[in-house]
Enzyme design. Structure first.
Site, PDB file in Angstrom:
ATOM      1  N   LYS A 197       0.826  -1.217   0.000  1.00 52.29           N
ATOM      2  CA  LYS A 197       0.000   0.000   0.000  1.00 52.29           C
ATOM      3  C   LYS A 197       0.856   1.263   0.000  1.00 52.29           C
ATOM      4  O   LYS A 197       0.634   2.175  -0.797  1.00 52.29           O
ATOM      5  CB  LYS A 197      -0.893  -0.008   1.240  1.00 52.29           C
ATOM      6  N   ASN A 198       1.844   1.299   0.892  1.00 52.17           N
ATOM      7  CA  ASN A 198       2.564   2.569   1.043  1.00 52.17           C
ATOM      8  C   ASN A 198       3.560   2.839  -0.089  1.00 52.17           C
ATOM      9  O   ASN A 198       4.070   3.951  -0.201  1.00 52.17           O
ATOM     10  CB  ASN A 198       3.222   2.659   2.426  1.00 52.17           C
TER      11      ASN A 198
ATOM     12  N   CYS B 281      -5.909  13.796  10.947  1.00 56.47           N
ATOM     13  CA  CYS B 281      -5.066  12.707  11.424  1.00 56.47           C
ATOM     14  C   CYS B 281      -5.811  11.938  12.486  1.00 56.47           C
ATOM     15  O   CYS B 281      -6.664  12.475  13.158  1.00 56.47           O
ATOM     16  CB  CYS B 281      -3.760  13.255  11.967  1.00 56.47           C
TER      17      CYS B 281
ATOM     18  N   ARG C 234       0.254  15.030  12.665  1.00 59.48           N
ATOM     19  CA  ARG C 234       1.052  14.472  11.557  1.00 59.48           C
ATOM     20  C   ARG C 234       1.511  15.638  10.679  1.00 59.48           C
ATOM     21  O   ARG C 234       0.892  15.946   9.667  1.00 59.48           O
ATOM     22  CB  ARG C 234       0.232  13.442  10.779  1.00 59.48           C
TER      23      ARG C 234
ATOM     24  N   ILE D 243       3.736  18.195   8.126  1.00 61.94           N
ATOM     25  CA  ILE D 243       4.440  17.999   6.850  1.00 61.94           C
ATOM     26  C   ILE D 243       5.578  19.016   6.714  1.00 61.94           C
ATOM     27  O   ILE D 243       5.978  19.359   5.605  1.00 61.94           O
ATOM     28  CB  ILE D 243       3.492  18.041   5.625  1.00 61.94           C
TER      29      ILE D 243
ATOM     30  N   GLN E 121       8.720  18.731   7.215  1.00 60.95           N
ATOM     31  CA  GLN E 121       9.941  18.224   6.552  1.00 60.95           C
ATOM     32  C   GLN E 121       9.777  18.201   5.030  1.00 60.95           C
ATOM     33  O   GLN E 121      10.726  18.407   4.292  1.00 60.95           O
ATOM     34  CB  GLN E 121      10.305  16.823   7.057  1.00 60.95           C
TER      35      GLN E 121
ATOM     36  N   ASP F 192       3.685   0.382  12.053  1.00 60.96           N
ATOM     37  CA  ASP F 192       2.407  -0.051  11.476  1.00 60.96           C
ATOM     38  C   ASP F 192       2.045  -1.483  11.874  1.00 60.96           C
ATOM     39  O   ASP F 192       0.995  -1.989  11.478  1.00 60.96           O
ATOM     40  CB  ASP F 192       2.435   0.081   9.940  1.00 60.96           C
TER      41      ASP F 192
ATOM     42  N   ARG G 200      -9.274   0.710   3.551  1.00 55.60           N
ATOM     43  CA  ARG G 200      -8.328   1.620   2.900  1.00 55.60           C
ATOM     44  C   ARG G 200      -7.023   0.914   2.589  1.00 55.60           C
ATOM     45  O   ARG G 200      -6.315   1.293   1.670  1.00 55.60           O
ATOM     46  CB  ARG G 200      -7.974   2.775   3.840  1.00 55.60           C
TER      47      ARG G 200
HETATM   48  C1  EPZ Z   1       4.105   6.797   6.430  1.00 57.41           C
HETATM   49  O1  EPZ Z   1       3.492   7.940   6.978  1.00 57.41           O
HETATM   50  C2  EPZ Z   1       3.024   5.747   6.318  1.00 57.41           C
HETATM   51  N1  EPZ Z   1       1.946   6.275   5.491  1.00 57.41           N
HETATM   52  C3  EPZ Z   1       2.518   5.378   7.696  1.00 57.41           C
HETATM   53  O2  EPZ Z   1       1.686   4.263   7.517  1.00 57.41           O
HETATM   54  C4  EPZ Z   1       3.655   4.960   8.615  1.00 57.41           C
HETATM   55  O3  EPZ Z   1       3.178   4.818   9.925  1.00 57.41           O
HETATM   56  C5  EPZ Z   1       4.770   6.000   8.603  1.00 57.41           C
HETATM   57  O4  EPZ Z   1       5.155   6.306   7.240  1.00 57.41           O
HETATM   58  C6  EPZ Z   1       6.011   5.538   9.349  1.00 57.41           C
HETATM   59  O5  EPZ Z   1       6.473   4.346   8.801  1.00 57.41           O
HETATM   60  C7  EPZ Z   1       2.091   6.320   4.167  1.00 57.41           C
HETATM   61  O6  EPZ Z   1       3.087   5.899   3.601  1.00 57.41           O
HETATM   62  C8  EPZ Z   1       0.965   6.882   3.396  1.00 57.41           C
HETATM   63  P1  EPZ Z   1       6.620   9.807   8.444  1.00 57.41           P
HETATM   64  P2  EPZ Z   1       4.258   9.337   6.929  1.00 57.41           P
HETATM   65  O7  EPZ Z   1       6.717  11.065   7.670  1.00 57.41           O
HETATM   66  O8  EPZ Z   1       5.111   9.368   5.717  1.00 57.41           O
HETATM   67  C9  EPZ Z   1       7.297  13.003  11.947  1.00 57.41           C
HETATM   68  C10 EPZ Z   1      -0.252   2.962   7.787  1.00 57.41           C
HETATM   69  O9  EPZ Z   1      -0.858   2.486   8.741  1.00 57.41           O
HETATM   70  N2  EPZ Z   1       7.241  13.972  10.857  1.00 57.41           N
HETATM   71  O10 EPZ Z   1       7.641   8.755   8.249  1.00 57.41           O
HETATM   72  O11 EPZ Z   1       3.243  10.391   7.089  1.00 57.41           O
HETATM   73  C11 EPZ Z   1       5.927  12.365  12.206  1.00 57.41           C
HETATM   74  O12 EPZ Z   1       5.143  13.152  13.066  1.00 57.41           O
HETATM   75  C12 EPZ Z   1       0.287   4.356   7.845  1.00 57.41           C
HETATM   76  O13 EPZ Z   1      -0.053   2.359   6.710  1.00 57.41           O
HETATM   77  C13 EPZ Z   1       7.542  15.284  11.102  1.00 57.41           C
HETATM   78  O14 EPZ Z   1       7.835  15.678  12.241  1.00 57.41           O
HETATM   79  O15 EPZ Z   1       5.157   9.190   8.217  1.00 57.41           O
HETATM   80  C14 EPZ Z   1       6.321  11.026  12.788  1.00 57.41           C
HETATM   81  O16 EPZ Z   1       6.595  11.186  14.148  1.00 57.41           O
HETATM   82  C15 EPZ Z   1      -0.086   5.078   9.051  1.00 57.41           C
HETATM   83  N3  EPZ Z   1       7.493  16.171  10.064  1.00 57.41           N
HETATM   84  C16 EPZ Z   1       7.637  10.683  12.079  1.00 57.41           C
HETATM   85  O17 EPZ Z   1       8.126  11.926  11.555  1.00 57.41           O
HETATM   86  C17 EPZ Z   1       7.172  15.793   8.804  1.00 57.41           C
HETATM   87  O18 EPZ Z   1       7.156  16.639   7.906  1.00 57.41           O
HETATM   88  C18 EPZ Z   1       7.525   9.709  10.921  1.00 57.41           C
HETATM   89  O19 EPZ Z   1       6.536  10.163   9.981  1.00 57.41           O
HETATM   90  C19 EPZ Z   1       6.884  14.442   8.551  1.00 57.41           C
HETATM   91  C20 EPZ Z   1       6.913  13.547   9.597  1.00 57.41           C
END
Ligand code: EPZ
Length: 434
Positions: free
Chosen positions: A22-23, A117, A122, A124, A126, A307, A399
């Site tokens: 999925k991801n 969220c 959550r 963005i 970064q 996850d 989903r």
């Molecule tokens: C992806 O989310 C996945 N979703 C999530 O899977 C998964 O939990 C996550 O990666 C971690 O593996 C998708 O791919 C669509 P991150 P993402 O950016 O990319 C912080 C599922 O169940 N952060 O790696 O949104 C954030 O708060 C879902 O399949 C910032 O601070 O996750 C978190 O603590 C749920 N600033 C950490 O980084 C940012 O700009 C990791 O988030 C981005 C993230």
């Protein structure tokens, strides 16, 4: 409104086939916008998040053709503008990848902020830091993101990620494929789906190197042509069935997997007394003995995946002794604990830590799926509980899990879908999984 009715007590036996990741898919579909030409994508997971992203592209003018059960052709040549349908974007977290692909293709993007969220904040930031470093002016205002490359095209840049982020790594990687010059992402995320998206981009003529390590280098090219790609198997879908067998007992061969991606999940299950045998592209899971306690800390890949955290929490409810889970990725991913408690689970969750006292057996109860993985955890709990568990809000599960009920039934689970008349939608139900 559908709900799942699970009658616990059946051990699981047989074989289950895992779908595409999925991801990876939810990044590959927006990345297809970068190509002038047809992208052929195989092993597409048949899940509602994929349907939603495909419908976003179609609404923007893309041609999408299903040429096999899991094979799609996407042709975005006819997309002429950088505006995506805001209502749909708000319903899916992964719509943030359209910011990168629109910037890469058109030099500008106007998008809605990705959806609400359901397990805490959550951000963005970064993603925005990355594209700003590449010369885009970015404004976030009134729930929208406006981004524009200074001179119509992004410039390569050296970006050090403050936080390891899967989404930001992939978004910057996508946007950078057509930037002027070289982009280097340091402290990049290393998940298998990052490698998969890089392979897809390279099939379209991009020059992405080092994906899967913490330094990804992208040499910008003038434009991208159509490509062909087969999506890797879903690590988390496979891990979820492994957890289901651990909870319910039995013996199941999980097919179409990359065993290497499942190493840390398999190691934790072995520690808990589950037998695991790895083959070339399948994995056998067998549980005949009572489960032992274990401690888990979730971390970015190759650590234990966040996850899989809710599903393992459900399994540990029946393990002997006290287990501790530490969530190392998200700030708040224990909302589902209250639902497990309705089934008799003994869990204390506080901040990043959950302490689980193993009990003899859970008891079936009406529960809700708070998000995608929490929903899977409720089903797993239901499979081994005494009596009947009714899981509501299963649209979250759909989903991200392809034919969850059908696949579980094939391995002997007593689970059925019940459709009830729709209630008026609340905004909360529109919140996001993925
Ligand atoms: C992806 O989310 C996945 N979703 C999530 O899977 C998964 O939990 C996550 O990666 C971690 O593996 C998708 O791919 C669509 P991150 P993402 O950016 O990319 C912080 C599922 O169940 N952060 O790696 O949104 C954030 O708060 C879902 O399949 C910032 O601070 O996750 C978190 O603590 C749920 N600033 C950490 O980084 C940012 O700009 C990791 O988030 C981005 C993230």
């Amino acid at each position: 409104m559908d709900k799942y009715v699970v009658r616990g007590g059946n051990p699981l036996f047989g074989e289950v086939e895992i779908g595409g990741a999925k991801n990876a898919a939810v990044a590959i579909i927006p990345a297809a916008l970068m190509a002038n030409g047809v992208c052929r994508i195989e092993n597409m997971p048949r899940i509602s998040d994929v349907d939603l992203l495909l419908s976003i592209l179609k609404q923007m003018g893309a041609k999408v053709r299903m040429v096999g059960k899991t094979i799609f052709e996407i042709d975005c040549t006819g997309v002429k503008h950088s505006k995506a349908p805001f209502d749909k974007m708000r319903r899916i977290r992964a719509s943030y990848y359209l910011i990168g692909s629109m910037l890469g293709r058109f030099g500008n993007a106007k998008t809605a902020m990705p959806g609400g969220c359901n397990f805490g904040v959550r951000p963005i930031d970064q993603h925005i830091r990355g594209i700003s470093a590449m010369g885009a002016g970015v404004e976030v205002k009134g729930g929208f993101v406006y981004a524009e490359a200074n001179h119509g095209r992004l410039d390569g840049a050296r970006i050090y990620m403050d936080k390891v982020s899967v989404g930001a790594t992939m978004n910057i990687m996508i946007a950078a494929t057509t930037a002027n010059g070289r982009t280097v992402i340091e402290n990049a995320a290393k998940e298998p789906h990052i490698v998969d998206v890089a392979n897809f981009l390279n099939s379209m003529g991009a020059d992405v190197r080092g994906a899967g390590t913490d330094t990804v280098k992208i040499n910008g090219v003038a434009d991208l042509h159509g490509g062909a790609h087969c999506i890797i198997p879903d690590q988390i879908e496979a891990g979820t069935y492994m957890a289901a067998v651990a909870a319910a007992g039995g013996e199941v061969l999980i097919k179409n997997v990359i065993p290497k991606h499942l190493d840390c999940i398999a190691a934790k299950l072995r520690e808990m007394g589950v037998e695991i045998k790895e083959y070339e592209d399948s994995i056998l899971v067998k549980r005949t003995r009572p489960l032992r306690r274990a401690n888990i800390k979730t971390l970015p890949y190759p650590g234990f995946p966040t996850d899989m955290q809710p599903q393992f929490c459900a399994v540990l409810c029946m393990a002997s002794g006290t287990s501790v889970i530490t969530e190392g990725v998200w700030d708040n991913r224990y909302r589902y604990v209250n639902e497990l408690k309705k089934m008799g689970a003994q869990i204390q969750a506080d901040g990043k830590t959950a302490v689980i006292e193993g009990i003899e057996s859970l008891t079936g109860a009406p529960v809700a799926a708070c998000d995608l993985r929490a929903g899977a955890a409720m089903v797993i709990a239901g499979l081994c509980a005494r009596g009947t568990t009714e899981v509501e809000d299963v649209s979250y599960i759909e989903r991200g899990y392809e034919d969850f009920v059908g696949k579980l039934k094939c391995i002997g689970a007593d689970i059925a879908v019940i459709t009830e008349p729709d209630e008026p939608k609340s905004t909360d139900k529109e919140a996001i999984a993925g």
